[in-house]
Scaffold this motif. Sequence first.
Motif, mmCIF file in Angstrom:
data_model
loop_
_atom_site.group_PDB
_atom_site.id
_atom_site.type_symbol
_atom_site.label_atom_id
_atom_site.label_comp_id
_atom_site.label_asym_id
_atom_site.label_seq_id
_atom_site.Cartn_x
_atom_site.Cartn_y
_atom_site.Cartn_z
ATOM 1 N N ALA A 1 0.691 13.462 0.901
ATOM 2 C CA ALA A 1 -0.601 12.925 0.390
ATOM 3 C C ALA A 1 -0.337 11.403 0.438
ATOM 4 O O ALA A 1 -1.340 10.783 0.864
ATOM 5 C CB ALA A 1 -1.026 13.613 -1.082
ATOM 6 N N ALA A 2 0.613 10.922 0.170
ATOM 7 C CA ALA A 2 1.058 9.478 -0.009
ATOM 8 C C ALA A 2 0.855 8.947 1.213
ATOM 9 O O ALA A 2 0.240 7.933 1.611
ATOM 10 C CB ALA A 2 2.145 9.249 -0.603
ATOM 11 N N PHE A 3 1.509 9.473 2.345
ATOM 12 C CA PHE A 3 1.566 9.035 3.565
ATOM 13 C C PHE A 3 0.122 9.004 4.367
ATOM 14 O O PHE A 3 -0.283 8.241 5.084
ATOM 15 C CB PHE A 3 2.322 9.782 4.582
ATOM 16 N N ALA A 4 -0.668 9.927 4.053
ATOM 17 C CA ALA A 4 -1.926 10.283 4.387
ATOM 18 C C ALA A 4 -2.854 8.894 3.922
ATOM 19 O O ALA A 4 -3.553 8.356 4.601
ATOM 20 C CB ALA A 4 -2.650 11.353 4.218
ATOM 21 N N ARG A 5 -2.695 8.932 2.588
ATOM 22 C CA ARG A 5 -3.508 7.720 2.108
ATOM 23 C C ARG A 5 -3.382 6.446 2.631
ATOM 24 O O ARG A 5 -4.116 5.483 2.943
ATOM 25 C CB ARG A 5 -3.565 8.066 0.559
ATOM 26 N N ARG B 1 1.532 6.880 -6.872
ATOM 27 C CA ARG B 1 0.490 7.792 -7.186
ATOM 28 C C ARG B 1 0.642 9.285 -6.779
ATOM 29 O O ARG B 1 0.154 10.007 -7.737
ATOM 30 C CB ARG B 1 -0.886 6.950 -6.565
ATOM 31 N N ALA B 2 1.495 9.472 -6.051
ATOM 32 C CA ALA B 2 1.351 10.690 -5.444
ATOM 33 C C ALA B 2 2.545 11.711 -6.405
ATOM 34 O O ALA B 2 2.349 12.665 -6.114
ATOM 35 C CB ALA B 2 2.042 10.569 -3.920
ATOM 36 N N VAL C 1 0.944 -1.229 -0.157
ATOM 37 C CA VAL C 1 0.130 -0.001 -0.067
ATOM 38 C C VAL C 1 0.912 1.299 0.088
ATOM 39 O O VAL C 1 0.625 2.215 -0.858
ATOM 40 C CB VAL C 1 -1.078 -0.005 1.236
ATOM 41 N N LEU C 2 1.963 1.287 0.893
ATOM 42 C CA LEU C 2 2.771 2.492 0.739
ATOM 43 C C LEU C 2 3.420 2.671 -0.457
ATOM 44 O O LEU C 2 3.397 3.757 -1.009
ATOM 45 C CB LEU C 2 3.885 2.267 2.090
#
Length: 390
Positions: free
Chosen positions: A322-326, A315-316, A308-309
């Motif tokens: 933003a990537a860490f938050a998602r 994607r970010a 996922v990470l």
Amino acid sequence: MNTDNSVLISGAGIAGPALAFWLARRGFVPTVVERSQAPRIAGHAVDFRGVSREVLRRMDLLPEIERQATHQGDMHYVDARDRSRAVMPASFASGEVEIMRGDLVHILYEATRDRVEYRFGDAIAALNQDADGVAVQFQSGESRRFGLVIGADGQHSGVRRLAFGPEQQFLHHLGLYLAVARIPNLLGLRYSGKMFNAPGTILSVYPARQNSEARALFFFHADPLDYDHRDVQAQKRIVADLYEGQGWAVPRILPEMLASEEFYFDSVSQVRMDGWSKGRVALLGDAAFCATPLSGMGSGMAVTGAYVLARELERAAGDHGAAFARYEARMRPFVGKSQKLAQMATHGYVPTSRLGIGFMHLMNRLVARLPGDVILKPAIEAANSVSLED
């Protein structure tokens, strides 16, 4: 937005190499730093079910993992005379596929070593973030810059300490300790194990690597202990002193534990954090959300979180925040349910009285009669509580 695609990962256990695998595939340049001189192969069996098994399939590693699977059968609760008192079904403890942790670590290392830089025998001494990256000082004395730093360095994460603060803020002791030792298969076990309770302790022994050796797992109640995390002999003595004088096969197993060259000892504790990232530094696996071995989900969360990470970082397109938050939003349900499983398992797993031991055996006999889907429903729900799709 910064486009530096270099990522330093601390920890070469399961989570770190799994993340490095996906980052390298998605165009990043990962480096893995590991304090040990080689991959750490000690430990007990780890299992996967649901989404985490699918991640291994997508890595094209599932066939090799299945080839080296433990094929572990039922675990039998026995009394001092070696009589079976209850049974823990194999499906309850072994997931859909189970492998020795060391074998999985070796598979992950072999799958990444040609595409990933590994720095063994070193560790991160200091981190200094700025708008464009992270300046890293290694204990070896070398300094380098990376776009991001990921702590996948376990329950006692050094990256977490450097970036977030002392571990006492995040580590929650559940009242138990665990020791694991590789020992000879002196009980002649064949694809099934035995568990022996005395008040406040349990000793589980099961065969490994096609019955050629065995693992001894010691769970026991204790308030937080004052001991040196690097003094293995002192840790072994804690276990030996506590189990001395017990019946069953304990007198035969303790000398093998003391002589074992593969030994692990730690508290059964959970890591609970309000957030898993700070600036350009993020946490993965036990460093972020250790659920304890009692959850049966730690390795599954590690490989799923790595997938996922890496996907969110891709994607970010450079927006790491933003990537860490998602990543966190997607993983929180899995982590929450897994940690709850461990908290539930802690109650009654190691009874503190003979009456409690008898009650636990009775409950296990009753549970073993239930349909498998009923027994496994909480674990299945946890294992499938995160989607791999965008």
